[in-house]
Design a protein around this motif. Structure first.
Motif, short mmCIF file in Angstrom:
data_model
loop_
_atom_site.label_atom_id
_atom_site.label_comp_id
_atom_site.label_asym_id
_atom_site.label_seq_id
_atom_site.Cartn_x
_atom_site.Cartn_y
_atom_site.Cartn_z
N THR A 1 0.81 -1.20 -0.06
CA THR A 1 -0.11 0.09 -0.09
C THR A 1 0.81 1.21 -0.11
OG1 THR A 1 -1.85 -1.13 1.29
CG2 THR A 1 -1.74 1.13 1.31
N SER B 1 -4.08 4.52 -0.90
CA SER B 1 -4.92 4.86 0.00
C SER B 1 -4.85 6.35 -0.05
CB SER B 1 -4.43 4.35 1.28
OG SER B 1 -5.36 5.31 2.49
N CYS C 1 -7.94 -4.39 4.45
CA CYS C 1 -6.57 -4.15 4.46
C CYS C 1 -5.78 -4.95 4.99
CB CYS C 1 -6.30 -2.52 4.82
SG CYS C 1 -4.69 -2.38 5.15
N ARG D 1 -2.14 -1.39 -3.74
CA ARG D 1 -3.24 -0.63 -2.92
C ARG D 1 -2.88 0.83 -2.93
NH1 ARG D 1 -4.95 0.07 2.30
NH2 ARG D 1 -7.22 -0.23 2.33
#
Ligand code: SF4
Length: 398
Positions: free
Chosen positions: A97, A122, A261, A120
């Protein structure tokens, strides 16, 4: 045992009015030196881990947090990821992430991140309203968020989280509803909703103290949270943690949606993670520890390369042994954040050699009687009311 890695990038273009994170603005010239130190720390901890465990440390999640990690160039990410692959064994399919600020993304950077294995994104959206973003001192507008999500899709990202903040001064239920609906229109796979906390030392705290900005209303914030929970449920999102929702998919596990997550699940399940970078925290081999917060001090310590034993690096400033009682309390406090999974008796018994019911008979009964907890003899979970009063429930296990 698989580990998680947290890498802290403590730089931002400017400080937001509510921010008390370990981050620094106007330090751009330090970034190359910092990244060299971070690569050194990755190498040292990986090497010590290999010696301590007798194998290359297996890692299943990596999280670049900040600060604003997306201030880094694609080339700088590549150097860090290459150092990670050299020092650790990233077990496929590793979740990687990157926290992103909307005005620091472009298509070529996103394509490069995706190609090098970032899975990922965010994105710190925070609000869809210009007035609220101004109050928070954010440097982006909601059109930047929309554009960032579009670019992320074009670059191939199929796992995007949006952060939103509620309980803001001047925010009413309607403006919160508009923000959340605006975010939902972007069809993110994941949403994190945080209540604003006004932290001492921040410009927003000073304004509230001086009466220039109204303090948030906790009752209104609770109403916002309850409305959001219902709205997200109706929109096809599963709440799996007090502040986190993942879009439902056909192959969801009953207790953890597929799009949850994985990195944060590692924290909430009280499993080991290594913290790398200035101010990063870690938990491994029975220790909680944190690195020196100052990037200057961090760079100096990594240059000096004092010897340190796994899981520590020369940058470690605080360390505390976690005994069994503390590990049990932490397991309860973090595990109960997981609204679907909670804390299950079989895993608890296997880990601590005592059943959950025997260890916490009184506490479980009292919290049930108060309507804060459900306990069926196999699994303890917060009720919807318990999610609003979570700190009261956690305190029972200390
Ligand atoms: S972007 Fe995030 S880390 Fe940076 S100042 Fe704003 S809130 Fe803090």
């Amino acid at each position: 045992m698989r580990f998680s890695l947290y890498l802290h990038i403590p730089f931002c273009a400017a400080r937001c009015s509510y921010c008390d994170f370990n981050t620094y603005a106007g330090q751009g010239t330090l970034i190359p030196h910092y990244l060299q130190a971070l690569a050194n720390e990755i190498h040292l901890v990986g090497e010590q881990g290999r010696r301590a465990l007798g194998q290359t440390v297996p890692v299943h999640t990596v999280y670049f947090g900040g600060g604003t990690p997306t201030l880094l160039t694609a080339r700088q990410f590549e150097l860090l990821l290459s150092a990670l692959h050299d020092a650790f064994r990233l077990t496929p399919p590793a979740e990687v992430t990157v926290e992103a600020n909307p005005n620091t993304l472009n298509l070529s950077k996103l394509r490069a991140l995706h190609a090098m294995g970032v899975t990922r994104l965010s994105i710190g959206a925070q609000s869809t309203l210009a007035s609220e973003l101004r109050l928070l001192g954010r440097r982006h507008g909601f059109p930047d968020v929309v554009r960032s999500v579009e670019l992320a899709r074009q670059a191939g990202f199929d796992n995007v989280n949006l952060d939103l903040i509620y309980g803001l001064p001047h925010q009413g239920l309607q403006s919160w509803q508009a923000s959340l609906r605006g975010a939902l229109a972007l069809q993110p796979e994941h949403l994190s909703l945080y209540a604003l906390s006004i932290e001492p030392g921040t410009p927003l705290h000073t304004r509230v103290q001086r009466g220039l900005t109204p303090a948030p209303d906790p009752d209104l914030a609770a109403d916002m949270y309850e409305w959001a929970s219902a709205e997200l449920e109706a929109s096809g999102y599963a709440q799996y943690e007090i502040s986190n929702w993942a879009r439902r998919s056909a192959d969801d596990e009953p207790l953890a949606p597929r799009l949850a997550c994985l990195h944060n699940l590692q924290y909430w399940r009280n499993l080991p993670y290594l913290g790398l970078g200035a101010g990063a925290h870690g938990y491994a081999s029975g220790w909680r520890y944190s690195n020196t917060p100052s990037p200057h001090a961090y760079i100096a310590r990594l240059r000096a390369q004092q010897p340190a034993e796994f899981p520590f690096s020369p940058a470690v400033e605080t360390r505390a042994a976690v005994n069994s009682d503390l590990a049990i309390a932490e397991t309860m406090m973090m595990g109960l954040r997981l609204t679907l999974e909670g804390v299950g008796d079989p895993a608890f018994r296997q880990h601590f050699g005592v059943s959950l019911g025997d260890r916490f008979r009184t506490q479980l009964a009292e919290l049930q009687a108060q309507g804060l907890l459900s306990w069926d003899g196999a699994r303890a979970r917060l009720t919807p009311r318990g999610r609003l009063l979570a700190n009261r429930a956690f305190a029972a296990f200390l």
